[in-house]
Design a protein around this motif. Structure first.
Motif, PDB file in Angstrom:
ATOM      1  N   SER A 184       0.854  -1.187   0.000  1.00  0.00           N
ATOM      2  CA  SER A 184       0.000   0.000   0.000  1.00  0.00           C
ATOM      3  C   SER A 184       0.886   1.232   0.000  1.00  0.00           C
ATOM      4  O   SER A 184       2.033   1.202   0.442  1.00  0.00           O
ATOM      5  N   TYR A 220       0.504   5.895  -0.277  1.00  0.00           N
ATOM      6  CA  TYR A 220      -0.454   7.007  -0.250  1.00  0.00           C
ATOM      7  C   TYR A 220      -0.125   7.989  -1.362  1.00  0.00           C
ATOM      8  O   TYR A 220       0.989   8.504  -1.453  1.00  0.00           O
ATOM      9  N   LYS A 274      -3.721   4.061   0.209  1.00  0.00           N
ATOM     10  CA  LYS A 274      -4.210   3.978   1.585  1.00  0.00           C
ATOM     11  C   LYS A 274      -5.444   4.855   1.799  1.00  0.00           C
ATOM     12  O   LYS A 274      -5.656   5.843   1.101  1.00  0.00           O
ATOM     13  N   VAL A 333      -6.124   6.614   4.671  1.00  0.00           N
ATOM     14  CA  VAL A 333      -5.730   7.835   5.374  1.00  0.00           C
ATOM     15  C   VAL A 333      -4.232   8.033   5.185  1.00  0.00           C
ATOM     16  O   VAL A 333      -3.454   7.081   5.290  1.00  0.00           O
ATOM     17  N   ALA A 334      -3.847   9.267   4.928  1.00  0.00           N
ATOM     18  CA  ALA A 334      -2.428   9.555   4.722  1.00  0.00           C
ATOM     19  C   ALA A 334      -1.661   9.374   6.023  1.00  0.00           C
ATOM     20  O   ALA A 334      -2.019   9.972   7.039  1.00  0.00           O
ATOM     21  N   PRO A 335      -0.601   8.558   6.030  1.00  0.00           N
ATOM     22  CA  PRO A 335       0.235   8.448   7.230  1.00  0.00           C
ATOM     23  C   PRO A 335       1.007   9.738   7.441  1.00  0.00           C
ATOM     24  O   PRO A 335       1.265  10.493   6.491  1.00  0.00           O
ATOM     25  N   MET A 336       1.370  10.008   8.683  1.00  0.00           N
ATOM     26  CA  MET A 336       2.079  11.232   9.019  1.00  0.00           C
ATOM     27  C   MET A 336       3.583  10.955   9.099  1.00  0.00           C
ATOM     28  O   MET A 336       4.012   9.918   9.576  1.00  0.00           O
ATOM     29  N   VAL A 337       4.366  11.903   8.607  1.00  0.00           N
ATOM     30  CA  VAL A 337       5.823  11.839   8.713  1.00  0.00           C
ATOM     31  C   VAL A 337       6.309  13.168   9.278  1.00  0.00           C
ATOM     32  O   VAL A 337       5.606  14.178   9.224  1.00  0.00           O
ATOM     33  N   ARG A 386       8.450  10.327   1.112  1.00  0.00           N
ATOM     34  CA  ARG A 386       7.170  10.312   0.393  1.00  0.00           C
ATOM     35  C   ARG A 386       6.451  11.655   0.494  1.00  0.00           C
ATOM     36  O   ARG A 386       5.240  11.737   0.676  1.00  0.00           O
ATOM     37  N   PRO A 403       4.673  17.189  12.222  1.00  0.00           N
ATOM     38  CA  PRO A 403       4.022  16.087  11.487  1.00  0.00           C
ATOM     39  C   PRO A 403       3.272  16.613  10.257  1.00  0.00           C
ATOM     40  O   PRO A 403       2.504  17.576  10.355  1.00  0.00           O
ATOM     41  N   ALA A 445       1.316  15.139   6.435  1.00  0.00           N
ATOM     42  CA  ALA A 445       0.766  13.959   5.756  1.00  0.00           C
ATOM     43  C   ALA A 445       1.641  13.574   4.570  1.00  0.00           C
ATOM     44  O   ALA A 445       2.135  14.439   3.839  1.00  0.00           O
ATOM     45  N   GLU A 446       1.834  12.266   4.413  1.00  0.00           N
ATOM     46  CA  GLU A 446       2.531  11.776   3.219  1.00  0.00           C
ATOM     47  C   GLU A 446       1.841  12.300   1.967  1.00  0.00           C
ATOM     48  O   GLU A 446       0.624  12.380   1.900  1.00  0.00           O
TER      49      GLU A 446
END
Length: 270
Positions: A71, A73, A105, A107-111, A132, A164, A166-167
């Motif tokens: 997966s 984003y 995905k 929901v966008a994962p946070m980086v 990303r 933080p 979002a990707e």
């Protein structure tokens, strides 16, 4: 049956076994094409962009197996849409071949936002890609170090390293275009507040250099500039010159400096 075998000679029984072995081998190899579905090939369809459920149903209906392998984003794709497939569309494969899918995905994962200031554009681009994140707009501003990152912005606002995000977010980079080629007189900042001086610097395409603050200053923005380097004029009264992208150093005080507001009267003619 056992008596029938024992009453025959060993040589006869051996020939029967060999004949039976060859018959089974012939039967196996004749059925091998059916077992492996030799010669039966299908063309892989393009399911990219489709919802994963719709993509799996399409593949299974055409005689393929489907498996979600990974997966990712991508903000330009709907959630759970197929981003990539292996084998790719148009490939010729056997029936029941498994098609591996990469899905967007929900929901966008946070980086954590990296610190890009001071890096070259190429280095900043590679770092964003590794996390990303995407390079958004690039805005050039005069400064000494050509093509280095001066500021990093998200949605038009400065973003600190470690924040933080979002990707898939687009990061705007303010890049240095180097110093200008045209020289202009140094503006006079003495007597202005630091906030006013910053506005004048921006209007003149200059940058703040070293800022030395008096210990009595409580509010830097409203502190007064009592000294600048380079000065407006040099020792012989000529204007000092600067180019776009260069810096001016300031000394700040809580007390506004006293400047002469009345020019001295002209000398009397003899």
């Amino acid at each position: 049956m056992f008596d029938f075998i024992t009453k025959r000679s060993f040589g006869f029984n051996l020939l029967v076994v060999i004949a039976l072995f060859f018959a089974l081998a012939l039967l196996f190899f004749s059925m091998l094409g059916v077992i492996t579905k030799h010669g039966q090939q299908l063309t892989v369809p393009d399911v990219r962009g489709k919802n994963v459920k719709e993509a799996i149903a399409t593949l299974e209906r055409l005689g393929f197996e489907a498996d979600v392998r990974d997966s990712i984003y991508v903000d330009s794709l709907p959630p759970l849409a197929v981003y990539a497939q292996t084998p790719d569309k148009g490939a010729q494969v056997k029936v029941n071949r498994t098609i591996y899918l990469t899905v967007n995905k929900m929901v966008a994962p946070m980086v954590k936002m990296p610190d890009l200031e001071g890096l070259t554009f190429r280095s900043a681009e590679m770092m964003l890609k590794s996390m990303r994140l995407n390079v958004g707009d690039t805005i050039y501003k005069p400064d000494f170090a050509t093509n280095t990152v001066l500021q990093q912005l998200l949605n038009g606002r400065k973003i600190k390293p470690g924040t933080p995000v979002a990707e898939g977010s687009n990061i705007t980079l303010i890049l240095s275009s180097g110093t200008g080629s045209i020289e202009n007189p140094v503006p006079n900042f003495v007597g202005l507040t630091y906030a006013e001086a910053r506005e004048m610097l921006n209007a003149s395409n200059l940058n703040p250099g070293t800022v030395i603050i008096d210990p009595n200053v409580k509010d830097t923005a409203n502190a007064f500039i009592i000294k600048q380097v380079p000065t407006r004029k040099n020792e012989i009264g000529d204007f000092n010159m600067v180019r776009a992208g260069e810096s001016v150093d300031f000394w700040l005080s809580a007390t506004k400096p006293v400047t002469d507001s009345i020019a001295p009267p002209p000398a009397a003619e003899e």
